[in-house]
Design a protein around this motif. Structure first.
Motif, mmCIF file in Angstrom:
data_model
loop_
_atom_site.group_PDB
_atom_site.id
_atom_site.type_symbol
_atom_site.label_atom_id
_atom_site.label_comp_id
_atom_site.label_asym_id
_atom_site.label_seq_id
_atom_site.Cartn_x
_atom_site.Cartn_y
_atom_site.Cartn_z
ATOM 1 N N GLY A 130 0.813 -1.210 0.000
ATOM 2 C CA GLY A 130 0.000 0.000 0.000
ATOM 3 C C GLY A 130 0.845 1.258 0.000
ATOM 4 O O GLY A 130 0.545 2.229 -0.709
ATOM 5 N N LEU A 131 1.916 1.269 0.772
ATOM 6 C CA LEU A 131 2.804 2.425 0.825
ATOM 7 C C LEU A 131 3.573 2.587 -0.481
ATOM 8 O O LEU A 131 3.779 3.709 -0.956
ATOM 9 C CB LEU A 131 3.760 2.291 2.000
ATOM 10 C CG LEU A 131 3.102 2.316 3.384
ATOM 11 C CD1 LEU A 131 4.115 1.940 4.464
ATOM 12 C CD2 LEU A 131 2.485 3.677 3.678
ATOM 13 N N ALA A 132 3.979 1.474 -1.074
ATOM 14 C CA ALA A 132 4.683 1.531 -2.359
ATOM 15 C C ALA A 132 3.781 2.101 -3.449
ATOM 16 O O ALA A 132 4.232 2.872 -4.305
ATOM 17 C CB ALA A 132 5.181 0.146 -2.751
ATOM 18 N N LYS A 133 2.504 1.763 -3.407
ATOM 19 C CA LYS A 133 1.555 2.287 -4.398
ATOM 20 C C LYS A 133 1.400 3.793 -4.298
ATOM 21 O O LYS A 133 1.011 4.458 -5.254
ATOM 22 C CB LYS A 133 0.198 1.608 -4.236
ATOM 23 C CG LYS A 133 0.157 0.172 -4.736
ATOM 24 C CD LYS A 133 -1.215 -0.444 -4.540
ATOM 25 C CE LYS A 133 -1.260 -1.865 -5.099
ATOM 26 N NZ LYS A 133 -2.592 -2.495 -4.905
ATOM 27 N N GLY A 162 3.886 5.766 -3.761
ATOM 28 C CA GLY A 162 5.113 6.374 -4.252
ATOM 29 C C GLY A 162 6.235 6.465 -3.248
ATOM 30 O O GLY A 162 7.266 7.089 -3.518
ATOM 31 N N ALA A 163 6.055 5.857 -2.078
ATOM 32 C CA ALA A 163 7.087 5.932 -1.043
ATOM 33 C C ALA A 163 8.264 5.019 -1.369
ATOM 34 O O ALA A 163 8.135 4.050 -2.112
ATOM 35 C CB ALA A 163 6.496 5.538 0.304
ATOM 36 N N THR A 164 9.415 5.330 -0.792
ATOM 37 C CA THR A 164 10.519 4.381 -0.747
ATOM 38 C C THR A 164 10.238 3.448 0.426
ATOM 39 O O THR A 164 10.058 3.907 1.554
ATOM 40 C CB THR A 164 11.863 5.099 -0.535
ATOM 41 O OG1 THR A 164 12.134 5.916 -1.672
ATOM 42 C CG2 THR A 164 12.990 4.089 -0.346
ATOM 43 N N VAL A 165 10.183 2.151 0.159
ATOM 44 C CA VAL A 165 9.791 1.181 1.177
ATOM 45 C C VAL A 165 10.925 0.186 1.402
ATOM 46 O O VAL A 165 11.397 -0.454 0.466
ATOM 47 C CB VAL A 165 8.507 0.428 0.786
ATOM 48 C CG1 VAL A 165 8.129 -0.588 1.862
ATOM 49 C CG2 VAL A 165 7.359 1.408 0.556
ATOM 50 N N VAL A 166 11.355 0.086 2.646
ATOM 51 C CA VAL A 166 12.354 -0.911 3.036
ATOM 52 C C VAL A 166 11.619 -2.047 3.729
ATOM 53 O O VAL A 166 11.042 -1.865 4.799
ATOM 54 C CB VAL A 166 13.412 -0.308 3.965
ATOM 55 C CG1 VAL A 166 14.402 -1.386 4.421
ATOM 56 C CG2 VAL A 166 14.142 0.832 3.268
ATOM 57 N N MET A 167 11.616 -3.198 3.098
ATOM 58 C CA MET A 167 10.964 -4.381 3.635
ATOM 59 C C MET A 167 11.965 -5.161 4.484
ATOM 60 O O MET A 167 13.049 -5.498 4.014
ATOM 61 C CB MET A 167 10.476 -5.288 2.503
ATOM 62 C CG MET A 167 9.540 -4.636 1.506
ATOM 63 S SD MET A 167 9.277 -5.713 0.060
ATOM 64 C CE MET A 167 8.631 -7.206 0.839
ATOM 65 N N VAL A 168 11.598 -5.445 5.719
ATOM 66 C CA VAL A 168 12.451 -6.262 6.585
ATOM 67 C C VAL A 168 11.849 -7.656 6.663
ATOM 68 O O VAL A 168 10.707 -7.828 7.094
ATOM 69 C CB VAL A 168 12.573 -5.657 7.987
ATOM 70 C CG1 VAL A 168 13.428 -6.556 8.882
ATOM 71 C CG2 VAL A 168 13.167 -4.254 7.913
ATOM 72 N N CYS A 169 12.616 -8.640 6.229
ATOM 73 C CA CYS A 169 12.150 -10.025 6.207
ATOM 74 C C CYS A 169 13.245 -10.934 6.749
ATOM 75 O O CYS A 169 14.438 -10.588 6.695
ATOM 76 C CB CYS A 169 11.788 -10.465 4.779
ATOM 77 S SG CYS A 169 10.585 -9.400 3.952
ATOM 78 N N ARG A 170 12.854 -12.086 7.225
ATOM 79 C CA ARG A 170 13.824 -13.042 7.757
ATOM 80 C C ARG A 170 14.376 -13.942 6.671
ATOM 81 O O ARG A 170 15.562 -14.275 6.660
ATOM 82 C CB ARG A 170 13.174 -13.897 8.847
ATOM 83 C CG ARG A 170 14.128 -14.872 9.520
ATOM 84 C CD ARG A 170 13.443 -15.640 10.621
ATOM 85 N NE ARG A 170 12.324 -16.432 10.114
ATOM 86 C CZ ARG A 170 11.595 -17.251 10.858
ATOM 87 N NH1 ARG A 170 11.828 -17.362 12.146
ATOM 88 N NH2 ARG A 170 10.602 -17.938 10.320
ATOM 89 N N ASP A 171 13.519 -14.359 5.742
ATOM 90 C CA ASP A 171 13.887 -15.339 4.722
ATOM 91 C C ASP A 171 14.120 -14.642 3.380
ATOM 92 O O ASP A 171 13.251 -13.914 2.898
ATOM 93 C CB ASP A 171 12.767 -16.378 4.586
ATOM 94 C CG ASP A 171 13.105 -17.453 3.590
ATOM 95 O OD1 ASP A 171 13.745 -18.441 3.970
ATOM 96 O OD2 ASP A 171 12.726 -17.304 2.401
#
Length: 299
Positions: free
Chosen positions: A29-32, A34-43
Motif C-alpha cells: 500500500g505504501l509503495a503504491k 510512491g514511497a521508498t519502502v524498506v521491507m524487513v524479512c527473515r527469509d
C-alpha cells in the motif's frame, strides 16, 4: 483504500515482517503511494518474491529488501546499522513483525521468543533508529499490537515464562508491553516532531498457525473454520497504512487505533509507573547503552 495521503515520493518507510500477511499488504500500500519502502524479512527467498510482487503491482521500483531475524538482538542491531549506513532519513517505522508459539521457545540470546519478536525487538529497533527518525521529523512510529493486549499482564517475576509458560499468555503480555511502550515512547518524544501510535488490525487470517508445528489438532481445525470469516490481510493493513501516511493523524501521538479511529486501550496500558519500569527492564534486556535512553528523551 480511500485513504488521503500526502505526496510520498520523498519519504522513506521501513516495514518489518513484510514478506507476508499484514506486513506485505502494508508495504504494498505504501509503495503504491510512491514511497521508498524498506521491507524487513527473515527469509531471503520469500522476501525477494514479495518484493518482486510489490514492485510489479505498485509500479514502484523504490522497494528494497533488508534481511534480519528479529529473534536475535544482534540481528536487530545489524539491521539498524545497515539501514543507517544506506539511508540518512527514516520518516516512518512500522513495527509489524510478530510470532506465536504454543510451546516455549528460546532465542539465541536465551530469551523467550514471543516476548522478543513481538515486543523487545521493536523496542530495540525503534531506540536504535530514534536519532534518524528525529532527524527526519515529522516522522512516525507505528506499532502493530492487538486487542489481546487487554488480557495481558506484565509479570516481572516470570517475564520469560520460565516457570509457567502459556502461548496465549505470552502473546497477550507481549502485546500489552508493546502498547505500554508506545505510550511511554510518545511521552519521551514529546516536542521532537516524532509521533508514536499503536493499533489493532482486526481478526486477520495469518500463517502463524500453519507455522507453529506444536499447535494442537483441535485448534488447527477451529482455525480452519474461522479463517473464511476473518479479515483479509489487505483489510487488516488499512489502519497501519492510515497511521503511516494520512495527514489526518499528523501530530497525533500516544493513541491506540481500531479501524482508523482512536479508541481506549486497556486500563493497565495507561499505567505510567508500569510503563516506566518496563522501559528500564527492556533497556537492560536489550543491552541498550545507558546513554541511549537519555538520547531518546532529548528534544
Amino acid at each position: 483504500m480511500g485513504i488521503e495521503t500526502r505526496s510520498m515520493d520523498h519519504r522513506i518507510y521501513m516495514v518489518t515482517g513484510a514478506n507476508s500477511g499484514i506486513g506485505k499488504e502494508t508495504a504494498k500500500g505504501l509503495a503504491k503511494m510512491g514511497a521508498t519502502v524498506v521491507m524487513v524479512c527473515r527469509d531471503r527467498s520469500r522476501g525477494e518474491a514479495a518484493m518482486a510482487e510489490i514492485k510489479a503491482e505498485s509500479g514502484n521500483q523504490a522497494v528494497e529488501l533488508m534481511l534480519a531475524d528479529l529473534s536475535s538482538l544482534a540481528a536487530v542491531r545489524q539491521l539498524a546499522e545497515d539501514f543507517t549506513d544506506r539511508y540518512r532519513q527514516l520518516h516512518v517505522l512500522v513495527n509489524n513483525a510478530g510470532t506465536y508459539f504454543t510451546k516455549r521457545h528460546v532465542t539465541v540470546d536465551g530469551l523467550e521468543t514471543t516476548f522478543v519478536v513481538n515486543y523487545l525487538a521493536p523496542f530495540l529497533l525503534t531506540n536504535l533508529l530514534l536519532e534518524t527518525l528525529k532527524g527526519s521529523a515529522s516522522a512516525r512510529v507505528v506499532n502493530v499490537a492487538g486487542a489481546y493486549h487487554a488480557k495481558g499482564k506484565i509479570d516481572f517475576d516470570d517475564l520469560q515464562g520460565e516457570r509457567d509458560y502459556n502461548g496465549a499468555r505470552a502473546n497477550n503480555q507481549a502485546k500489552l508491553a508493546l502498547v505500554l511502550f508506545t505510550y511511554e515512547l510518545a511521552r519521551k518524544l514529546e516536542g521532537t516532531g516524532v509521533t508514536a501510535n499503536c493499533l489493532h488490525p482486526g481478526a486477520v487470517a495469518t500463517n502463524l498457525v500453519e507455522k507453529d508445528k506444536d499447535y494442537p489438532t483441535f485448534l488447527r481445525l477451529a482455525y480452519k473454520l474461522f479463517k473464511p470469516f476473518a479479515r483479509s490481510p489487505e483489510k487488516g493493513a488499512e489502519t497501519s497504512i492510515y497511521l503511516a501516511s494520512s495527514p489526518d493523524v499528523e501530530g497525533i501521538t500516544g493513541k491506540y487505533f481500531v479501524n482508523k479511529k482512536a479508541k481506549p486501550s486497556s486500563p493497565e496500558s495507561y499505567d505510567t509507573a508500569l510503563a516506566a519500569r518496563l522501559w528500564e527492564v527492556s533497556a537492560e534486556l536489550a543491552g541498550l547503552h545507558p546513554g541511549a535512553e537519555k538520547a531518546s528523551e532529548s528534544k
